[in-house]
Design a protein around this motif. Structure first.
Motif, PDB file in Angstrom:
ATOM      1  N   SER A 234       2.551   7.617  17.966  1.00 26.00           N
ATOM      2  CA  SER A 234       1.806   6.651  19.298  1.00 26.00           C
ATOM      3  C   SER A 234       0.847   7.154  19.953  1.00 26.00           C
ATOM      4  N   GLU A 235       0.368   8.393  20.040  1.00 33.68           N
ATOM      5  CA  GLU A 235      -1.027   8.411  20.661  1.00 33.68           C
ATOM      6  C   GLU A 235      -1.850   8.408  19.695  1.00 33.68           C
ATOM      7  N   VAL A 236      -2.335   8.583  18.195  1.00 34.56           N
ATOM      8  CA  VAL A 236      -3.185   8.076  18.203  1.00 34.56           C
ATOM      9  C   VAL A 236      -3.332   6.264  17.959  1.00 34.56           C
ATOM     10  N   ALA A 237      -1.823   5.322  18.123  1.00 30.56           N
ATOM     11  CA  ALA A 237      -2.127   3.782  17.830  1.00 30.56           C
ATOM     12  C   ALA A 237      -3.060   3.294  19.287  1.00 30.56           C
TER      13      ALA A 237
ATOM     14  N   ALA B  24      -4.593   8.476  11.051  1.00 35.27           N
ATOM     15  CA  ALA B  24      -5.240   8.101  10.876  1.00 35.27           C
ATOM     16  C   ALA B  24      -5.949   7.145   9.553  1.00 35.27           C
ATOM     17  N   GLU B  25      -5.158   7.123   8.456  1.00 37.93           N
ATOM     18  CA  GLU B  25      -5.090   6.449   7.610  1.00 37.93           C
ATOM     19  C   GLU B  25      -4.469   5.012   7.476  1.00 37.93           C
ATOM     20  N   LEU B  26      -3.425   6.081   8.370  1.00 40.64           N
ATOM     21  CA  LEU B  26      -1.808   4.590   8.949  1.00 40.64           C
ATOM     22  C   LEU B  26      -2.745   3.325   9.327  1.00 40.64           C
ATOM     23  N   LEU B  27      -3.698   4.183  10.176  1.00 44.75           N
ATOM     24  CA  LEU B  27      -4.185   3.220  11.261  1.00 44.75           C
ATOM     25  C   LEU B  27      -5.336   1.920  10.265  1.00 44.75           C
ATOM     26  N   VAL B  28      -5.700   2.138   9.459  1.00 43.45           N
ATOM     27  CA  VAL B  28      -6.710   2.280   9.125  1.00 43.45           C
ATOM     28  C   VAL B  28      -6.000   0.874   8.289  1.00 43.45           C
TER      29      VAL B  28
ATOM     30  N   ALA C  34       0.798  -0.981  -0.151  1.00 47.77           N
ATOM     31  CA  ALA C  34      -0.283  -0.096   0.014  1.00 47.77           C
ATOM     32  C   ALA C  34       0.852   1.037  -0.109  1.00 47.77           C
ATOM     33  N   SER C  35       0.262   2.148  -0.047  1.00 48.52           N
ATOM     34  CA  SER C  35       1.321   3.614   0.094  1.00 48.52           C
ATOM     35  C   SER C  35       0.045   4.131   0.016  1.00 48.52           C
ATOM     36  N   ILE C  36       0.296   5.363   0.849  1.00 52.93           N
ATOM     37  CA  ILE C  36      -0.120   7.115   0.732  1.00 52.93           C
ATOM     38  C   ILE C  36       0.066   7.931  -0.259  1.00 52.93           C
ATOM     39  N   ASP C  37      -1.475   9.101  -0.365  1.00 49.11           N
ATOM     40  CA  ASP C  37      -1.182   9.995  -1.710  1.00 49.11           C
ATOM     41  C   ASP C  37      -0.313  10.846  -1.284  1.00 49.11           C
ATOM     42  N   ALA C  38       0.798  11.330  -1.593  1.00 46.41           N
ATOM     43  CA  ALA C  38       1.637  12.395  -1.354  1.00 46.41           C
ATOM     44  C   ALA C  38       0.844  13.542  -1.055  1.00 46.41           C
ATOM     45  N   ASP C  39      -0.212  13.724  -2.709  1.00 44.06           N
ATOM     46  CA  ASP C  39      -0.571  15.529  -3.390  1.00 44.06           C
ATOM     47  C   ASP C  39      -1.461  15.973  -1.451  1.00 44.06           C
TER      48      ASP C  39
ATOM     49  N   LEU D  93      -4.671  -5.220   8.072  1.00 41.05           N
ATOM     50  CA  LEU D  93      -3.489  -6.216   7.579  1.00 41.05           C
ATOM     51  C   LEU D  93      -3.609  -6.368   9.304  1.00 41.05           C
ATOM     52  N   ASN D  94      -4.032  -6.558  10.027  1.00 41.60           N
ATOM     53  CA  ASN D  94      -4.069  -7.225  11.242  1.00 41.60           C
ATOM     54  C   ASN D  94      -2.906  -6.884  12.375  1.00 41.60           C
TER      55      ASN D  94
END
Length: 301
Positions: free
Chosen positions: A190-193, A127-131, A64-69, A136-137
């Motif tokens: 760290s806090e969000v996780a 939030a997108e990283l945590l999705v 996966a990747s996250i949109d840079a724009d 990915l379990n």
């Protein structure tokens, strides 16, 4: 890059330290997310280089990747132009890439998050990283950073280990970070996780501030050894260890050419040696001997 978000002394090194990953049923796999970000959280690029090394070692595949724009200011974090094997020009955009690998001979899968600290929308970004972590379990998160500190290059690089997850902290005999002040994306993630209920550990390597330029193989190696201990998976770091030795010899030579730098390094060495005297205990010696035996076993047929 300033000292932040971690203590330079290793934490949680007591005799009662437990394993990071709890035992699971036969056949069940554990997924650990390892994340590092280039930029403010990455002195000498030690953190991002350590994950690149491990990702390459284990043959990670991009998932996966996250949109840079959405997240980057390209006037601040500029794209770069490179030529491919065919000689064609190719623009490489700042991005966050997510890879998956399986640690050899273990029940551990690893999700690597590698990218540049974003410019915008940190809450949306994390939030997108945590999705992705949920898809990915991911069972655990390990955040990897590096900071500049008053430490000598000629001594072992300190790596602090901390967690704000109370059950994990108690089980591993760790401490919570005592840092207060500006944070980078590592601190936010760290806090969000933790809010998402994922047990999270933070690792910080202390890079000598007078040799802050990349690469910093000795700090990179120290982080990999700590990851090795957390995951209970042996790593082949012989090549990197040779680079770290060469780096230290090179810094030694540069220091001898400048009497002021040489005197400063001696001062840091004396302070470090004095601070380490109480650690010369039976427990610390036993830990180092156990680590030596594990690495020696990797060299045997």
């Amino acid at each position: 890059m300033n000292s932040f978000e971690g203590d330079t002394a290793e934490q949680g090194a007591g005799p009662e330290r437990e394993r990071f990953l709890q035992p699971v049923a036969d056949g069940q796999r554990i997924t650990v997310m390892l994340a590092a970000f280039e930029g403010w959280n990455d002195a000498g690029e030690a953190a991002s280089d350590s994950l690149r090394y491990l990702n390459k070692l284990w043959g990670g595949k991009k998932v996966a990747s996250i949109d840079a724009d959405e997240y980057y200011d390209f006037q601040f974090t500029r794209p770069t132009v490179r030529r491919n094997a065919a000689g064609e020009r190719k623009i490489k955009w700042p991005s966050t890439r997510i890879y998956k690998a399986s640690a050899p001979n273990s029940n551990v899968d690893v999700i690597f998050v590698q990218g540049t600290e974003p410019s915008y929308k940190w809450r949306a970004y994390t939030a997108e990283l945590l999705v992705h972590a949920e898809a990915l379990n991911v069972d655990y998160v390990v955040l990897v950073g590096a900071l500049l500190a008053d430490v000598p290059h000629s001594r072992p690089i300190p790596v602090s280990t901390s967690s704000d997850d109370a059950p994990l902290r108690e089980r591993m005999n760790l401490e919570a970070s005592q840092y207060e002040g500006p944070v980078g994306i590592v601190g936010v993630l760290s806090e969000v996780a933790l809010l998402a209920g994922i047990p999270t550990v933070s690792l910080w390597a202390a890079v000598p501030h007078y040799v802050a330029q990349a690469p910093s193989p000795k700090a990179q190696l120290a982080l990999l050894h700590r990851i090795e201990e957390l995951l209970q998976v042996p790593l082949d770091t012989h090549e990197l260890a040779e680079e770290a030795d060469a780096w230290e010899r090179g810094v030694d030579e540069l220091a001898t050419e400048d009497p002021e730098i040489a005197a400063y390094v001696r001062q840091l060495e004396e302070a470090k040696d004095t601070a380490d005297l109480p650690e010369a205990s039976g427990e610390s010696i036993a830990r180092e001997f156990e680590r030596y035996l594990k690495r020696r076993g990797q060299d045997r047929p």
